[in-house]
Motif scaffolding. Structure first.
Motif, PDB file in Angstrom:
ATOM      1  N   LYS A   1       0.805  -1.226   0.000  1.00 60.81           N
ATOM      2  CA  LYS A   1       0.000   0.000   0.000  1.00 60.81           C
ATOM      3  C   LYS A   1       0.839   1.277   0.000  1.00 60.81           C
ATOM      4  O   LYS A   1       0.298   2.372   0.114  1.00 60.81           O
ATOM      5  CB  LYS A   1      -0.939   0.005   1.207  1.00 60.81           C
ATOM      6  CG  LYS A   1      -1.991  -1.085   1.134  1.00 60.81           C
ATOM      7  CD  LYS A   1      -2.940  -1.017   2.287  1.00 60.81           C
ATOM      8  CE  LYS A   1      -3.954  -2.141   2.199  1.00 60.81           C
ATOM      9  NZ  LYS A   1      -4.860  -2.138   3.350  1.00 60.81           N
ATOM     10  N   LYS A   2       2.147   1.171  -0.156  1.00 58.83           N
ATOM     11  CA  LYS A   2       3.018   2.343  -0.052  1.00 58.83           C
ATOM     12  C   LYS A   2       3.272   3.039  -1.387  1.00 58.83           C
ATOM     13  O   LYS A   2       3.894   4.076  -1.427  1.00 58.83           O
ATOM     14  CB  LYS A   2       4.363   1.954   0.581  1.00 58.83           C
ATOM     15  CG  LYS A   2       4.234   1.437   1.992  1.00 58.83           C
ATOM     16  CD  LYS A   2       3.759   2.502   2.936  1.00 58.83           C
ATOM     17  CE  LYS A   2       3.713   1.945   4.355  1.00 58.83           C
ATOM     18  NZ  LYS A   2       3.402   2.946   5.331  1.00 58.83           N
ATOM     19  N   ARG A   3       2.818   2.465  -2.496  1.00 63.87           N
ATOM     20  CA  ARG A   3       2.956   3.080  -3.825  1.00 63.87           C
ATOM     21  C   ARG A   3       4.403   3.348  -4.226  1.00 63.87           C
ATOM     22  O   ARG A   3       4.699   4.358  -4.846  1.00 63.87           O
ATOM     23  CB  ARG A   3       2.152   4.370  -3.910  1.00 63.87           C
ATOM     24  CG  ARG A   3       0.684   4.174  -3.711  1.00 63.87           C
ATOM     25  CD  ARG A   3      -0.047   5.459  -3.886  1.00 63.87           C
ATOM     26  NE  ARG A   3      -1.434   5.286  -3.506  1.00 63.87           N
ATOM     27  CZ  ARG A   3      -2.324   6.241  -3.533  1.00 63.87           C
ATOM     28  NH1 ARG A   3      -1.979   7.449  -3.915  1.00 63.87           N
ATOM     29  NH2 ARG A   3      -3.550   6.001  -3.178  1.00 63.87           N
ATOM     30  N   ILE A   4       5.282   2.447  -3.869  1.00 57.75           N
ATOM     31  CA  ILE A   4       6.679   2.542  -4.282  1.00 57.75           C
ATOM     32  C   ILE A   4       6.833   1.599  -5.468  1.00 57.75           C
ATOM     33  O   ILE A   4       6.787   0.398  -5.312  1.00 57.75           O
ATOM     34  CB  ILE A   4       7.644   2.153  -3.137  1.00 57.75           C
ATOM     35  CG1 ILE A   4       7.403   3.036  -1.928  1.00 57.75           C
ATOM     36  CG2 ILE A   4       9.087   2.235  -3.602  1.00 57.75           C
ATOM     37  CD1 ILE A   4       8.126   2.570  -0.677  1.00 57.75           C
ATOM     38  N   ARG A   5       6.983   2.165  -6.654  1.00 58.68           N
ATOM     39  CA  ARG A   5       7.020   1.348  -7.862  1.00 58.68           C
ATOM     40  C   ARG A   5       8.390   1.315  -8.537  1.00 58.68           C
ATOM     41  O   ARG A   5       8.613   0.541  -9.443  1.00 58.68           O
ATOM     42  CB  ARG A   5       5.984   1.849  -8.871  1.00 58.68           C
ATOM     43  CG  ARG A   5       4.564   1.801  -8.352  1.00 58.68           C
ATOM     44  CD  ARG A   5       4.072   0.366  -8.274  1.00 58.68           C
ATOM     45  NE  ARG A   5       2.714   0.336  -7.746  1.00 58.68           N
ATOM     46  CZ  ARG A   5       2.354  -0.326  -6.671  1.00 58.68           C
ATOM     47  NH1 ARG A   5       3.242  -1.010  -5.997  1.00 58.68           N
ATOM     48  NH2 ARG A   5       1.108  -0.317  -6.256  1.00 58.68           N
ATOM     49  N   ALA A   6       9.305   2.188  -8.115  1.00 60.58           N
ATOM     50  CA  ALA A   6      10.651   2.229  -8.700  1.00 60.58           C
ATOM     51  C   ALA A   6      11.652   2.513  -7.594  1.00 60.58           C
ATOM     52  O   ALA A   6      11.309   3.108  -6.563  1.00 60.58           O
ATOM     53  CB  ALA A   6      10.721   3.307  -9.777  1.00 60.58           C
ATOM     54  N   LEU A   7      12.897   2.103  -7.807  1.00 65.73           N
ATOM     55  CA  LEU A   7      13.940   2.310  -6.801  1.00 65.73           C
ATOM     56  C   LEU A   7      14.120   3.785  -6.464  1.00 65.73           C
ATOM     57  O   LEU A   7      14.398   4.133  -5.319  1.00 65.73           O
ATOM     58  CB  LEU A   7      15.264   1.713  -7.274  1.00 65.73           C
ATOM     59  CG  LEU A   7      15.316   0.187  -7.376  1.00 65.73           C
ATOM     60  CD1 LEU A   7      16.664  -0.250  -7.934  1.00 65.73           C
ATOM     61  CD2 LEU A   7      15.049  -0.466  -6.037  1.00 65.73           C
ATOM     62  N   LYS A   8      13.922   4.660  -7.432  1.00 67.45           N
ATOM     63  CA  LYS A   8      14.106   6.091  -7.184  1.00 67.45           C
ATOM     64  C   LYS A   8      13.073   6.649  -6.195  1.00 67.45           C
ATOM     65  O   LYS A   8      13.274   7.709  -5.621  1.00 67.45           O
ATOM     66  CB  LYS A   8      14.069   6.879  -8.491  1.00 67.45           C
ATOM     67  CG  LYS A   8      12.738   6.815  -9.207  1.00 67.45           C
ATOM     68  CD  LYS A   8      12.804   7.539 -10.521  1.00 67.45           C
ATOM     69  CE  LYS A   8      11.466   7.409 -11.248  1.00 67.45           C
ATOM     70  NZ  LYS A   8      11.506   8.062 -12.544  1.00 67.45           N
ATOM     71  N   HIS A   9      11.985   5.914  -5.968  1.00 64.68           N
ATOM     72  CA  HIS A   9      10.950   6.342  -5.025  1.00 64.68           C
ATOM     73  C   HIS A   9      11.260   5.943  -3.577  1.00 64.68           C
ATOM     74  O   HIS A   9      10.436   6.161  -2.685  1.00 64.68           O
ATOM     75  CB  HIS A   9       9.596   5.770  -5.420  1.00 64.68           C
ATOM     76  CG  HIS A   9       9.133   6.224  -6.763  1.00 64.68           C
ATOM     77  ND1 HIS A   9       8.463   5.401  -7.627  1.00 64.68           N
ATOM     78  CD2 HIS A   9       9.262   7.407  -7.405  1.00 64.68           C
ATOM     79  CE1 HIS A   9       8.191   6.049  -8.728  1.00 64.68           C
ATOM     80  NE2 HIS A   9       8.673   7.278  -8.630  1.00 64.68           N
ATOM     81  N   LEU A  10      12.432   5.370  -3.343  1.00 70.32           N
ATOM     82  CA  LEU A  10      12.810   4.941  -1.996  1.00 70.32           C
ATOM     83  C   LEU A  10      13.260   6.098  -1.103  1.00 70.32           C
ATOM     84  O   LEU A  10      13.386   5.929   0.107  1.00 70.32           O
ATOM     85  CB  LEU A  10      13.930   3.904  -2.054  1.00 70.32           C
ATOM     86  CG  LEU A  10      13.550   2.541  -2.615  1.00 70.32           C
ATOM     87  CD1 LEU A  10      14.787   1.671  -2.767  1.00 70.32           C
ATOM     88  CD2 LEU A  10      12.520   1.861  -1.743  1.00 70.32           C
ATOM     89  N   SER A  11      13.505   7.250  -1.685  1.00 69.16           N
ATOM     90  CA  SER A  11      13.994   8.393  -0.914  1.00 69.16           C
ATOM     91  C   SER A  11      13.044   8.723   0.238  1.00 69.16           C
ATOM     92  O   SER A  11      11.824   8.755   0.072  1.00 69.16           O
ATOM     93  CB  SER A  11      14.126   9.607  -1.834  1.00 69.16           C
ATOM     94  OG  SER A  11      14.680  10.683  -1.128  1.00 69.16           O
ATOM     95  N   GLU A  12      13.646   8.907   1.420  1.00 69.92           N
ATOM     96  CA  GLU A  12      12.913   9.239   2.641  1.00 69.92           C
ATOM     97  C   GLU A  12      11.951   8.137   3.086  1.00 69.92           C
ATOM     98  O   GLU A  12      10.957   8.410   3.757  1.00 69.92           O
ATOM     99  CB  GLU A  12      12.178  10.566   2.482  1.00 69.92           C
ATOM    100  CG  GLU A  12      13.076  11.665   1.993  1.00 69.92           C
ATOM    101  CD  GLU A  12      13.114  12.859   2.911  1.00 69.92           C
ATOM    102  OE1 GLU A  12      12.249  12.983   3.772  1.00 69.92           O
ATOM    103  OE2 GLU A  12      14.038  13.654   2.733  1.00 69.92           O
ATOM    104  N   ARG A  13      12.255   6.900   2.727  1.00 69.42           N
ATOM    105  CA  ARG A  13      11.441   5.761   3.142  1.00 69.42           C
ATOM    106  C   ARG A  13      12.195   4.949   4.182  1.00 69.42           C
ATOM    107  O   ARG A  13      13.403   5.028   4.299  1.00 69.42           O
ATOM    108  CB  ARG A  13      11.110   4.860   1.938  1.00 69.42           C
ATOM    109  CG  ARG A  13      10.324   5.539   0.850  1.00 69.42           C
ATOM    110  CD  ARG A  13       8.951   5.963   1.335  1.00 69.42           C
ATOM    111  NE  ARG A  13       8.164   6.480   0.240  1.00 69.42           N
ATOM    112  CZ  ARG A  13       6.902   6.203   0.056  1.00 69.42           C
ATOM    113  NH1 ARG A  13       6.251   5.424   0.901  1.00 69.42           N
ATOM    114  NH2 ARG A  13       6.256   6.720  -0.953  1.00 69.42           N
ATOM    115  N   MET A  14      11.459   4.144   4.931  1.00 71.16           N
ATOM    116  CA  MET A  14      12.034   3.326   5.994  1.00 71.16           C
ATOM    117  C   MET A  14      12.174   1.882   5.497  1.00 71.16           C
ATOM    118  O   MET A  14      11.173   1.219   5.218  1.00 71.16           O
ATOM    119  CB  MET A  14      11.111   3.367   7.214  1.00 71.16           C
ATOM    120  CG  MET A  14      11.822   3.164   8.492  1.00 71.16           C
ATOM    121  SD  MET A  14      10.818   3.367   9.999  1.00 71.16           S
ATOM    122  CE  MET A  14       9.199   3.799   9.487  1.00 71.16           C
TER     123      MET A  14
END
Length: 136
Positions: A30-43
């Motif tokens: 449910k976090k809507r992270i679909r690409a590695l570049k979207h990992l910024s500021e994630r846990m």
């Protein structure tokens, strides 16, 4: 495994077998992270000073992000890491099998799998006195 083998008789341990050591970065469904570049500021839950720590650095390099771009809570217990991902208490986690398959079956997103062709990061080790016991 190689480090333990080089210790010789100085450690009371014996390497029995190498394991695949394959790790997969999975993100919560449910976090809507679909690409590695979207990992910024994630846990991303991982184990410090281990293969998971090493692979998190490699993933950040591949994504073109700084090492400090993600939050890395130290969760040494793999079962706890799995539970935290399952309950979506973290945005992602680096997990080995069978937890990777369990996470995929529940709809969590595999983002990156460590290459099989790299050095073995894990092994099965037993105490030397256990290896001498005969069960025949």
């Amino acid at each position: 495994a190689r480090v333990l083998e080089r210790q010789g008789d100085s450690l009371p341990l014996r390497v029995v077998a190498g394991t695949s050591g394959r790790l997969t970065l999975l993100t919560a469904k449910k976090k809507r992270i679909r690409a590695l570049k979207h990992l910024s500021e994630r846990m991303i839950a991982l184990e410090r000073l281990s293969a998971t720590d090493y692979w998190s650095d490699e993933i950040m390099r591949e994504a073109g992000l700084e090492q400090s771009a993600i939050y890395r809570p130290q969760v040494n217990d793999v079962k706890l890491r799995w539970t935290m991902l399952r309950e979506q208490l973290v945005d992602g986690a680096l997990l080995p099998e069978p937890y990777t398959t369990l996470a995929k079956s529940l709809g969590h997103n595999p983002m990156y799998t460590a290459a099989d062709s790299v050095a073995r990061w894990s092994c099965l080790v037993i105490r030397k006195e256990t290896a001498r016991v005969s069960y025949a």
